[in-house]
Write an enzyme that holds these catalytic residues in place. Structure first.
Site, PDB file in Angstrom:
ATOM      1  N   GLY A 253       0.684  -1.235   0.005  1.00 50.17           N
ATOM      2  CA  GLY A 253      -0.123   0.060   0.107  1.00 50.17           C
ATOM      3  C   GLY A 253       0.948   1.261   0.052  1.00 50.17           C
ATOM      4  N   CYS A 372       1.471   1.538  12.921  1.00 50.91           N
ATOM      5  CA  CYS A 372      -0.042   1.804  13.287  1.00 50.91           C
ATOM      6  C   CYS A 372      -0.457   1.357  14.826  1.00 50.91           C
ATOM      7  CB  CYS A 372      -1.073   1.056  12.522  1.00 50.91           C
ATOM      8  SG  CYS A 372      -0.651  -0.669  12.317  1.00 50.91           S
TER       9      CYS A 372
END
Length: 449
Positions: A253, A372
């Site tokens: 990504g 994250c």
């Protein structure tokens, strides 16, 4: 499908999610792959039921525990869904019984105990003053001290925000479309999108359209990517002609976003120890029109390839394996799979990855660390430890990088970036930028093969 059939499918899906070790999204993908007869609207309704249970599971289980102190409920996933229908959706016990009627593809009839359980919940609020804090705010009890340390007086508001459902964010692929062109292409397919507040390439969609069926997605104009993840990729500040390593590339990504920033000029090496994931990124790269990426599987973070290419890259991104606490809105099951011994294991791995990846950075080049996670142990503490052991690196204030790359006011109030669902409406992302001093001596790269 009838409403009752959707409920039975949700029970079956929850059972599969909790019977193995795969993340909930992968379990759901396999579940529907084996049931291709289930249409799009039914699939969405089934997922809504299941994920509502996952997001509020601690509170639902607390109510089940209150009831089963006297009586037993033989099927946990049925009990969770019954509790969800009454406590969250406001159904009466009679309405639940009307769908749990044993008809074709519908749940079997409620037994006396289940009906009594449903009746006991009528009129109740899912939150109860007797619930401990970790139940009310849906997180593992053992991690509470770390979360309170991180958020202080804002702890409860931050934890409440991570229970909510995340929006669908996408990124306009600058290799094929501007943000305005992407908005127009989506509108032509009856999908409403608005510009995100922080990412200059981001769009937030209304509802949850089937992305794979959209022509603009198939043509590579857009990519699904949370706004926080977009910002992490942008802050790498990769420029046309740079040599870049995405050290923990996963499914690619951020690699895609970096390639777009470089306008396909220069070179990106997408690495990962999970070789299958980085190899499967090929379809995504092709769809996006990216052709400056080399995919490379590594045996470990200490793979000999790193030493052979020391000091030869302008930018190295380490999107490190982490607790995933910043993605609990999207992956509510992940919080319950996280164990106390995972955190020390992960912080040790992160330090080892950073120590290895820094070798790739040339003098004057940058090492960008991202997670994250919303835990200080994995974020600022990790950077402090790295800098104390690597005096040839210095921290670059994130506001400076933000100004150069994005050109707006930086939302960070310190030298690093910490995004949260409450404050920025993104996943919980952390980004730190470090630069190898231009005068630093580094290992010389081998001649590239």
């Amino acid at each position: 499908m009838t409403p009752g059939a959707r409920l039975q499918a949700a029970i079956d899906l929850l059972t599969e999610m909790h019977s193995g070790t795969a993340p909930a999204d992968r379990s759901a993908a396999a579940f529907f792959r084996n049931r291709r007869y289930i249409g799009g609207s039914d699939r969405r309704a089934i997922l809504d039921h299941a994920y509502a249970v996952l997001r509020q599971m601690a509170k639902l289980d607390w109510w089940i525990g209150e009831f089963t102190s006297e009586q037993g409920l033989p099927h946990l996933e049925r009990a969770r869904l019954i509790a969800k229908l009454v406590l969250i959706d406001g159904w009466t016990a009679d309405k639940v019984a009307g769908s749990f009627d044993g008809g074709d593809y519908r749940p079997k009839q409620m037994n006396r105990t289940e009906r009594s359980f449903a009746l006991s919940l009528e009129g109740k609020d899912i939150r109860n003053g007797a619930q401990p804090k970790w139940v009310r705010f849906e997180y593992p009890e053992w991690i509470e001290k770390s979360l309170i340390k991180r958020f202080g007086p804002h702890f409860e508001q931050e934890m409440a925000a991570q229970i909510e459902e995340a929006a669908t964010d996408i990124r306009a692929n600058a290799l094929k479309a501007t943000r305005e062109e992407a908005i127009a292409a989506l509108a032509a397919e009856n999908v409403t999108a608005t510009a995100t507040h922080l990412s200059p390439l981001g769009l937030r969609l209304e509802g949850r359209p089937p992305m794979g069926a959209l022509k603009c997605f198939q043509d590579g104009l857009i990519e699904v990517q949370d706004e926080g993840s977009q910002l992490a990729a942008l802050l790498v500040d990769a420029r046309p002609g740079h040599r870049v390593v995405d050290f923990c590339a996963g499914a690619g990504g951020k690699t895609l976003a970096i390639a777009a920033a470089m306008m396909n000029k220069g070179k990106i090496v997408a690495c990962d120890t999970l070789k299958g994931r980085v190899e499967r990124a090929g379809d995504r790269l092709k769809r996006a029109g990216v052709f400056n990426v080399e995919r490379r599987g590594l045996e470990s973070e200490r793979d000999p390839w790193v030493k052979r290419h020391a000091a030869s890259f302008d930018r190295v991104l380490v999107d490190a394996p982490c607790s995933g606490t910043g993605t609990w809105r999207r992956n509510p099951d992940a919080k319950w799979n996280l164990q106390p011994d995972d955190l020390p294991r992960l912080t040790k791995l992160q330090a080892s990855i950073l120590d290895s990846a820094q070798r790739l950075v040339k003098p004057g080049g940058r090492l960008v660390y991202a997670t994250c996670s919303m835990l200080a142990e994995e974020n600022d503490a990790q950077i402090d430890a790295f800098l104390s052991g690597h005096p040839d690196f210095e921290r670059v204030p994130i506001a400076e990088v933000w100004r150069d790359v994005i050109g707006t006011d930086c939302p960070a109030d310190g030298p690093t970036l910490s995004l949260t669902p409450l404050r920025q409406g993104t996943d919980g992302f952390f980004v730190a930028v470090m630069q190898r001093k231009a005068s630093a001596k580094a290992e010389q790269p081998a001649v590239e093969e």
